[in-house]
Design a protein around this motif. Structure first.
Motif, PDB file in Angstrom:
ATOM      1  N   ARG A 187      -7.930  -1.761  11.281  1.00  0.00           N
ATOM      2  CA  ARG A 187      -8.728  -1.175  10.123  1.00  0.00           C
ATOM      3  C   ARG A 187     -10.148  -1.802   9.867  1.00  0.00           C
ATOM      4  NH1 ARG A 187      -5.012  -4.535   6.187  1.00  0.00           N
ATOM      5  NH2 ARG A 187      -3.458  -3.214   6.218  1.00  0.00           N
ATOM      6  N   ARG A 188     -10.342  -2.559  11.353  1.00  0.00           N
ATOM      7  CA  ARG A 188     -11.977  -2.401  11.095  1.00  0.00           C
ATOM      8  C   ARG A 188     -12.382  -1.936  12.080  1.00  0.00           C
ATOM      9  NH1 ARG A 188     -13.000  -8.955  12.499  1.00  0.00           N
ATOM     10  NH2 ARG A 188     -12.296  -8.020  14.062  1.00  0.00           N
ATOM     11  N   ALA A 189     -11.969  -1.361  13.001  1.00  0.00           N
ATOM     12  CA  ALA A 189     -12.521  -0.881  14.168  1.00  0.00           C
ATOM     13  C   ALA A 189     -12.519   0.302  13.694  1.00  0.00           C
ATOM     14  CB  ALA A 189     -11.732  -0.102  15.087  1.00  0.00           C
ATOM     15  N   VAL A 190     -11.248   0.897  11.904  1.00  0.00           N
ATOM     16  CA  VAL A 190     -11.451   2.256  12.114  1.00  0.00           C
ATOM     17  C   VAL A 190     -13.116   2.749  10.849  1.00  0.00           C
ATOM     18  CG1 VAL A 190     -10.424   4.324  10.359  1.00  0.00           C
ATOM     19  CG2 VAL A 190      -8.897   3.059  12.157  1.00  0.00           C
ATOM     20  N   GLU A 191     -13.308   1.105  10.671  1.00  0.00           N
ATOM     21  CA  GLU A 191     -14.158   1.282   9.510  1.00  0.00           C
ATOM     22  C   GLU A 191     -15.450   1.533   9.621  1.00  0.00           C
ATOM     23  OE1 GLU A 191     -13.647  -2.053   7.099  1.00  0.00           O
ATOM     24  OE2 GLU A 191     -11.783  -1.710   6.164  1.00  0.00           O
ATOM     25  N   ASP A 192     -15.474   0.404  10.912  1.00  0.00           N
ATOM     26  CA  ASP A 192     -16.727   0.194  12.219  1.00  0.00           C
ATOM     27  C   ASP A 192     -16.892   2.619  12.725  1.00  0.00           C
ATOM     28  OD1 ASP A 192     -17.554  -2.287  11.204  1.00  0.00           O
ATOM     29  OD2 ASP A 192     -16.366  -2.440  13.594  1.00  0.00           O
ATOM     30  N   ARG A 210      -0.089   4.359   4.496  1.00  0.00           N
ATOM     31  CA  ARG A 210       0.426   4.263   5.867  1.00  0.00           C
ATOM     32  C   ARG A 210       0.077   4.977   7.055  1.00  0.00           C
ATOM     33  NH1 ARG A 210       3.757   0.296   7.376  1.00  0.00           N
ATOM     34  NH2 ARG A 210       4.128  -0.158   5.636  1.00  0.00           N
ATOM     35  N   LEU A 211      -0.128   4.748   7.733  1.00  0.00           N
ATOM     36  CA  LEU A 211      -0.795   5.236   9.477  1.00  0.00           C
ATOM     37  C   LEU A 211       0.118   4.810  10.218  1.00  0.00           C
ATOM     38  CD1 LEU A 211      -2.179   7.530  10.807  1.00  0.00           C
ATOM     39  CD2 LEU A 211      -3.854   5.456  11.250  1.00  0.00           C
TER      40      LEU A 211
END
Length: 80
Positions: A71-76, A42-43
């Protein structure tokens, strides 16, 4: 006038089958054979109210969840 009610036999004291065996008996996969998900952490972040509102509105228009977009933005970001 007397009513007579017939009762069936007592239910057995055996426990019902487990959920896994019930699913397996119907041709599904037992829980142990399910796809393993990654461990999640968790963040918690604080955003300005206007940024939160804009993010929420964009996700609503796209029909996506905020958490999935973040999540997608952080992975990108981490791909670089």
């Amino acid at each position: 006038m007397t009513k007579k009610i017939a009762f069936g036999p007592r239910p057995s004291a055996s426990l019902p089958p487990s959920a896994d065996s019930w699913v397996a008996s119907r041709g599904g996969e037992p829980a142990s054979a399910a796809i393993e998900r990654p461990t999640m952490k968790r963040l918690t972040i604080d955003l300005p109210a206007d940024v939160h509102a804009r993010l929420k509105a964009q996700c609503a228009m796209r029909g996506t969840k905020m958490v999935d977009e973040i999540r997608r933005a952080v992975e990108d970001m981490l791909k670089s």
